[in-house]
Structures are given as structure tokens and as C-alpha cells.
Design an enzyme around this catalytic site. Structure first.
Site, PDB file in Angstrom:
ATOM      1  N   HIS A 203       0.800  -1.239   0.000  1.00  0.00           N
ATOM      2  CA  HIS A 203       0.000   0.000   0.000  1.00  0.00           C
ATOM      3  C   HIS A 203       0.825   1.279   0.000  1.00  0.00           C
ATOM      4  O   HIS A 203       0.270   2.365  -0.156  1.00  0.00           O
ATOM      5  CB  HIS A 203      -0.932   0.030   1.215  1.00  0.00           C
ATOM      6  CG  HIS A 203      -0.219   0.356   2.490  1.00  0.00           C
ATOM      7  ND1 HIS A 203       0.518  -0.573   3.183  1.00  0.00           N
ATOM      8  CD2 HIS A 203      -0.106   1.510   3.187  1.00  0.00           C
ATOM      9  CE1 HIS A 203       1.041  -0.003   4.250  1.00  0.00           C
ATOM     10  NE2 HIS A 203       0.697   1.261   4.276  1.00  0.00           N
TER      11      HIS A 203
HETATM   12  C1  UD1 Z   1      -2.081   6.051   5.090  1.00  0.00           C
HETATM   13  C2  UD1 Z   1      -0.785   6.642   5.647  1.00  0.00           C
HETATM   14  C3  UD1 Z   1       0.291   5.577   5.643  1.00  0.00           C
HETATM   15  C4  UD1 Z   1      -0.152   4.330   6.344  1.00  0.00           C
HETATM   16  C5  UD1 Z   1      -1.472   3.851   5.763  1.00  0.00           C
HETATM   17  C6  UD1 Z   1      -1.971   2.676   6.553  1.00  0.00           C
HETATM   18  C7  UD1 Z   1      -0.390   9.049   5.232  1.00  0.00           C
HETATM   19  C8  UD1 Z   1       0.388  10.013   4.433  1.00  0.00           C
HETATM   20  N1  UD1 Z   1      -0.292   7.751   4.843  1.00  0.00           N
HETATM   21  O1  UD1 Z   1      -1.846   5.719   3.735  1.00  0.00           O
HETATM   22  O2  UD1 Z   1       1.426   6.079   6.332  1.00  0.00           O
HETATM   23  O3  UD1 Z   1       0.824   3.339   6.168  1.00  0.00           O
HETATM   24  O4  UD1 Z   1      -2.440   4.913   5.817  1.00  0.00           O
HETATM   25  O5  UD1 Z   1      -2.856   1.888   5.813  1.00  0.00           O
HETATM   26  O6  UD1 Z   1      -1.053   9.423   6.168  1.00  0.00           O
HETATM   27  N2  UD1 Z   1      -9.026   4.761   0.788  1.00  0.00           N
HETATM   28  C9  UD1 Z   1     -10.245   4.140   0.630  1.00  0.00           C
HETATM   29  N3  UD1 Z   1     -10.844   3.646   1.765  1.00  0.00           N
HETATM   30  C10 UD1 Z   1     -10.274   3.765   2.993  1.00  0.00           C
HETATM   31  C11 UD1 Z   1      -9.025   4.396   3.109  1.00  0.00           C
HETATM   32  C12 UD1 Z   1      -8.410   4.888   1.994  1.00  0.00           C
HETATM   33  O7  UD1 Z   1     -10.790   4.037  -0.456  1.00  0.00           O
HETATM   34  O8  UD1 Z   1     -10.889   3.338   3.974  1.00  0.00           O
HETATM   35  C13 UD1 Z   1      -8.397   5.359  -0.416  1.00  0.00           C
HETATM   36  C14 UD1 Z   1      -8.469   6.883  -0.318  1.00  0.00           C
HETATM   37  O9  UD1 Z   1      -9.658   7.363  -0.852  1.00  0.00           O
HETATM   38  C15 UD1 Z   1      -7.272   7.300  -1.121  1.00  0.00           C
HETATM   39  C16 UD1 Z   1      -6.279   6.150  -0.919  1.00  0.00           C
HETATM   40  O10 UD1 Z   1      -7.013   5.050  -0.437  1.00  0.00           O
HETATM   41  O11 UD1 Z   1      -7.581   7.387  -2.462  1.00  0.00           O
HETATM   42  C17 UD1 Z   1      -5.167   6.520   0.016  1.00  0.00           C
HETATM   43  O12 UD1 Z   1      -5.671   6.852   1.306  1.00  0.00           O
HETATM   44  P1  UD1 Z   1      -4.804   7.780   2.303  1.00  0.00           P
HETATM   45  O13 UD1 Z   1      -5.462   7.832   3.627  1.00  0.00           O
HETATM   46  O14 UD1 Z   1      -4.477   9.062   1.637  1.00  0.00           O
HETATM   47  O15 UD1 Z   1      -3.418   7.030   2.420  1.00  0.00           O
HETATM   48  P2  UD1 Z   1      -3.023   5.519   2.702  1.00  0.00           P
HETATM   49  O16 UD1 Z   1      -2.390   4.964   1.486  1.00  0.00           O
HETATM   50  O17 UD1 Z   1      -4.167   4.782   3.296  1.00  0.00           O
HETATM   51  N1  UDP Z   2      -4.072  -5.086   8.731  1.00  0.00           N
HETATM   52  C1  UDP Z   2      -5.368  -5.544   8.839  1.00  0.00           C
HETATM   53  N2  UDP Z   2      -5.994  -6.027   7.726  1.00  0.00           N
HETATM   54  C2  UDP Z   2      -5.389  -6.091   6.520  1.00  0.00           C
HETATM   55  C3  UDP Z   2      -4.054  -5.626   6.417  1.00  0.00           C
HETATM   56  C4  UDP Z   2      -3.433  -5.106   7.533  1.00  0.00           C
HETATM   57  O1  UDP Z   2      -5.938  -5.526   9.927  1.00  0.00           O
HETATM   58  O2  UDP Z   2      -6.026  -6.515   5.555  1.00  0.00           O
HETATM   59  C5  UDP Z   2      -3.426  -4.543   9.936  1.00  0.00           C
HETATM   60  C6  UDP Z   2      -2.090  -5.182  10.237  1.00  0.00           C
HETATM   61  O3  UDP Z   2      -2.117  -5.533  11.582  1.00  0.00           O
HETATM   62  C7  UDP Z   2      -1.104  -4.068   9.972  1.00  0.00           C
HETATM   63  C8  UDP Z   2      -1.924  -2.853  10.289  1.00  0.00           C
HETATM   64  O4  UDP Z   2      -3.199  -3.161   9.769  1.00  0.00           O
HETATM   65  O5  UDP Z   2       0.025  -4.081  10.790  1.00  0.00           O
HETATM   66  C9  UDP Z   2      -1.332  -1.586   9.773  1.00  0.00           C
HETATM   67  O6  UDP Z   2      -1.798  -1.233   8.542  1.00  0.00           O
HETATM   68  P1  UDP Z   2      -0.951  -0.936   7.261  1.00  0.00           P
HETATM   69  O7  UDP Z   2      -0.122  -2.078   6.912  1.00  0.00           O
HETATM   70  O8  UDP Z   2      -1.970  -0.481   6.298  1.00  0.00           O
HETATM   71  O9  UDP Z   2      -0.090   0.343   7.719  1.00  0.00           O
HETATM   72  P2  UDP Z   2       1.412   0.641   8.183  1.00  0.00           P
HETATM   73  O10 UDP Z   2       1.713  -0.200   9.359  1.00  0.00           O
HETATM   74  O11 UDP Z   2       2.305   0.381   7.026  1.00  0.00           O
HETATM   75  O12 UDP Z   2       1.391   2.089   8.502  1.00  0.00           O
END
Ligand code: UD1
Ligand code: UDP
Length: 354
Positions: A203
Site C-alpha cells: 500500500h
Molecule cells: C495512510 C498513511 C500511511 C499508512 C497507511 C496505513 C499518510 C500520508 N499515509 O496511507 O502512512 O501506512 O495509511 O494503511 O497518512 N481509501 C479508501 N478507503 C479507505 C481508506 C483509503 O478508499 O478506507 C483510499 C483513499 O480514498 C485514497 C487512498 O485510499 O484514495 C489513500 O488513502 P490515504 O489515507 O491518503 O493514504 P493511505 O495509502 O491509506
Molecule cells: N491489517 C489488517 N488487515 C489487513 C491488512 C493489515 O488488519 O487486511 C493490519 C495489520 O495488523 C497491519 C496494520 O493493519 O500491521 C497496519 O496497517 P498498514 O499495513 O496499512 O499500515 P502501516 O503499518 O504500514 O502504517
């Protein structure tokens, strides 16, 4: 009685908040108010964590998501400021390195409210990562920094944090607290889970926003899946980009993101983890699987130094080679690198002494 305003927004923060809220609930001298920025909003990226992990319901949901970094962080800053003015907390508590983290810390600091940063001091030394920017800035304006590892303490020392009036505590990692607490509650997902499989998650912006890197990773996963099933719970961000660019995902078992109890089940049953996630690198270790990290660096260097994790970037050949090296390894996972589940207790004790 002290009042803590906890800011959460993204999936890893819900998991960390579960550990802290449980510890707070044991103490009558602390009142916690939770603010959900709304950064993650799909049911299986947000609600499922609150219900399954019994995290107290947020008093505020700001519903801010799917925006550019500036717009997202700016709107969060504005609205969190209003909440702080209304709630008048003694502390604002933030976790990790997301946009919700920096927005919460900045809003609090400008209102002279003390900032607590959990998972402080980590560095990738890649300043192009949005997370690296968020964590450096958050650390600098916090009043108390809870560091999960020795390396995090060392990073702060190197940046001259001894010169600032900031309390620094080595707490261990709250994610190990949750891993230990929830391990017996692990839940089998309602899709077919192979008996022997590799678990993958992807991601990070550095992979999803670079189509060549993403293609290389999927090419490696497809090759590995000729040998062993590859199960990939797919983050919505990656899903959108794969679909838009028609990236070949053949042979890979792609499922929707799962809740925490299900990811724990998958972690416990997987032979190896392939990921660009911060949390998953540690959880692979907590649940005794070797890990291959699809990034060019990691904040969790102790896993690499001890042989539990290999950093391979997005290079197809390197990923496959690391897979061949690690799939049948017999590592001893009983080493204490993250505090063995006592981090929340250390954190709450130190907050009460502030
Ligand atoms: C964010 C964090 C990242 C973290 C990750 C955990 C920042 C800069 N990044 O990244 O550090 O590792 O969360 O998962 O804060 N989206 C959906 N549904 C959701 C969530 C997101 O569709 O429930 C879509 C959003 O609309 C967007 C994209 O995913 O288009 C990215 O979402 P965003 O919250 O900006 O960043 P993450 O990649 O989730
Ligand atoms: N996770 C979850 N469901 C999934 C994938 C991840 O519950 O399908 C959990 C997992 O425990 C992971 C945590 O979400 O450590 C953190 O999320 P993510 O990997 O998106 O973020 P990061 O730790 O890189 O910020």
C-alpha cells in the site's frame, strides 16, 4: 483527573489505540476522548477495528479523507483545533506517522497543549516518504516521546534531541501488546485460506505511485505463487491503481482488507510475509514468520540485523531470491526486541508522572 484527547485516523492507529485505551480504562484518574479524523473510512479499514478490538467509540468523527496531502492535513488541522478548544484536554496523544498524526500534533502545540507521540524516533532516512516528514515534525513539537526501540532513541540522540525540553522514554512497541492480547481471539476469515501460504500486503505510496515498481512486485508475486499460494488482502489505494493500469495479478489470491482478528489468523498461519507495511514487518516477527520487505529501507532495522527480515525493494529477482532463502528458514523468534507486551503500561505510568 487528567484528560487525554487521542487522535486516530488510519488503520495502524486503531490497532495502537486499542492497546492504549485498554490500559487507560484500568485507571480512574484518566479520561480519554477519541477523535477519528476519518482518514480511513471503509468499514473494513475502520469500523471493524473499533468493534472487534472494543476500542471506545470516537466522540468526534471529522470525516476527512481522499484528499491531497495539503488539503487533508489542512482540514484536519482546522477541525482538530476546534475540538481541542471545546474539550480543553491536558494532553493530545498521537500515534505513528500519518497525516492525522502531524495534524493532531500541530493543532495541539499551537494551542499550548502538551503533545504525546507514541512510536517516536523512527526514521527511514528517506525524506521523500510522506511518513518521514510527518514523523520528524511530530517528534520535534512533542512534549513526550515514547520510543519503541533502541534505534529510535539513537536516532533522536543523533538529531540533538537532548538539547530540547522533550521527555524521551523507551517504552517498547504497543503493537506487541495488541499481538499478545488478541492472539487467542484470532478469527478465520470467511474465504478459502490455503493450508500453506505466503501473506502479502502492498500500500505504500513509493510502490503504488510508481507503476514500474508495482508491476515488478506483482511479477515476483506471480512467480512465487507457482510454488506456494500467495494471499493478498488488498488496500483500496492499491486496488484502484491496479485496476486503472491493468496490472497482471494472475495466480494471486486477492481479497478485500480484513479486520485485525482475521489478519492475526492469517499471520499465525502464514509461512512467510511479503509486505511494504510498517506494522506487518513487526507482526510477522510477533507471529513467527520471516518477512521480505518490499521497500528500499526500513525503520525496523533490528529485524534485519537479526535475520528476520530482508529488504529487497521492488526488484523482481531480489524478491524471488529472498523468498527462496527464507521460505524454509528455521529462525528463533523468542528474542525480545519490542518490550514483550508491556509498552502501554510504561506509557501510561510516564504520562501520569508528567
Ligand atoms: C495512510 C498513511 C500511511 C499508512 C497507511 C496505513 C499518510 C500520508 N499515509 O496511507 O502512512 O501506512 O495509511 O494503511 O497518512 N481509501 C479508501 N478507503 C479507505 C481508506 C483509503 O478508499 O478506507 C483510499 C483513499 O480514498 C485514497 C487512498 O485510499 O484514495 C489513500 O488513502 P490515504 O489515507 O491518503 O493514504 P493511505 O495509502 O491509506
Ligand atoms: N491489517 C489488517 N488487515 C489487513 C491488512 C493489515 O488488519 O487486511 C493490519 C495489520 O495488523 C497491519 C496494520 O493493519 O500491521 C497496519 O496497517 P498498514 O499495513 O496499512 O499500515 P502501516 O503499518 O504500514 O502504517
Amino acid at each position: 483527573m487528567i484528560k487525554i484527547l487521542t487522535i486516530v485516523g488510519a488503520r495502524p492507529q486503531f490497532i495502537k489505540a486499542a492497546a492504549i485505551s485498554r490500559e487507560i480504562s484500568k485507571n480512574f484518574d484518566i479520561q480519554e476522548v477519541i477523535v477519528h479524523t476519518g482518514q480511513h473510512f471503509d468499514k473494513n479499514m475502520s469500523d471493524v477495528f473499533f468493534t472487534e478490538m472494543q476500542i471506545p467509540k470516537p466522540k468526534y468523527n471529522l470525516n476527512i479523507n481522499s484528499l491531497s496531502h495539503g488539503a487533508m492535513t489542512g482540514r484536519m488541522l482546522e477541525q482538530i483545533e476546534q475540538v481541542i478548544i471545546t474539550e480543553r484536554p491536558d494532553f493530545v496523544l498521537v500515534f505513528g506517522d500519518t497525516n492525522s498524526t502531524i495534524a493532531g500534533a500541530l493543532a495541539a502545540k499551537k494551542l499550548h497543549v502538551k503533545v504525546i507521540h507514541i512510536e517516536a524516533g523512527l526514521r527511514s532516512f528517506n525524506i521523500k516518504m510522506p511518513e518521514e516528514v510527518n514523523r520528524i515534525l511530530t517528534d520535534r513539537i512533542s512534549d513526550i516521546l515514547f520510543c519503541p526501540t533502541n534505534k529510535a532513541i539513537e536516532n533522536l540522540d543523533n538529531e540533538g534531541f537532548a538539547n530540547f525540553n522533550i521527555k524521551i522514554v523507551k517504552s517498547g512497541d504497543v503493537m506487541q501488546d495488541t499481538a499478545i492480547f488478541y492472539t487467542d481471539l484470532a478469527k478465520k476469515p470467511n474465504f478459502d485460506v490455503p493450508s500453506n501460504f505466503v501473506l502479502a500486503t502492498i500500500h505504500r505510496a513509493e510502490n503504488t505511485d510508481d507503476i514500474e515498481r508495482l508491476k515488478n512486485i506483482f511479477s515476483a508475486l506471480s512467480t512465487i505463487s507457482e510454488d506456494i499460494p500467495v494471499l493478498l488482502p488488498l488496500h483500496p489505494r492499491t486496488k484502484k491503481i491496479i485496476e486503472k493500469n491493468n496490472i497482471d495479478t494472475k495466480n494471486i489470491q486477492i481479497v478485500d482488507p480484513v479486520g485485525y482478528l482475521e489478519i492475526v489468523y492469517l499471520l499465525k498461519n502464514s509461512k512467510l510475509v511479503l509486505t511494504d507495511s510498517g506494522g506487518m514487518q513487526k507482526e510477522a516477527f510477533f507471529f513467527s514468520s520471516p518477512c521480505i520487505t518490499l521497500r528500499d529501507e526500513t525503520e525496523w532495522v533490528e529485524l534485519v540485523q537479526n535475520g528476520y527480515n530482508k529488504i529487497v525493494g521492488a526488484d523482481t529477482e531480489k524478491i524471488i531470491l529472498a523468498y527462496k532463502l527464507l521460505i524454509d528458514s528455521s529462525l528463533d523468534f523468542s528474542v525480545d526486541l519490542y518490550g514483550n507486551g508491556k509498552a502501554s503500561e510504561v506509557i501510561i505510568k510516564n504520562i501520569l508522572e508528567m
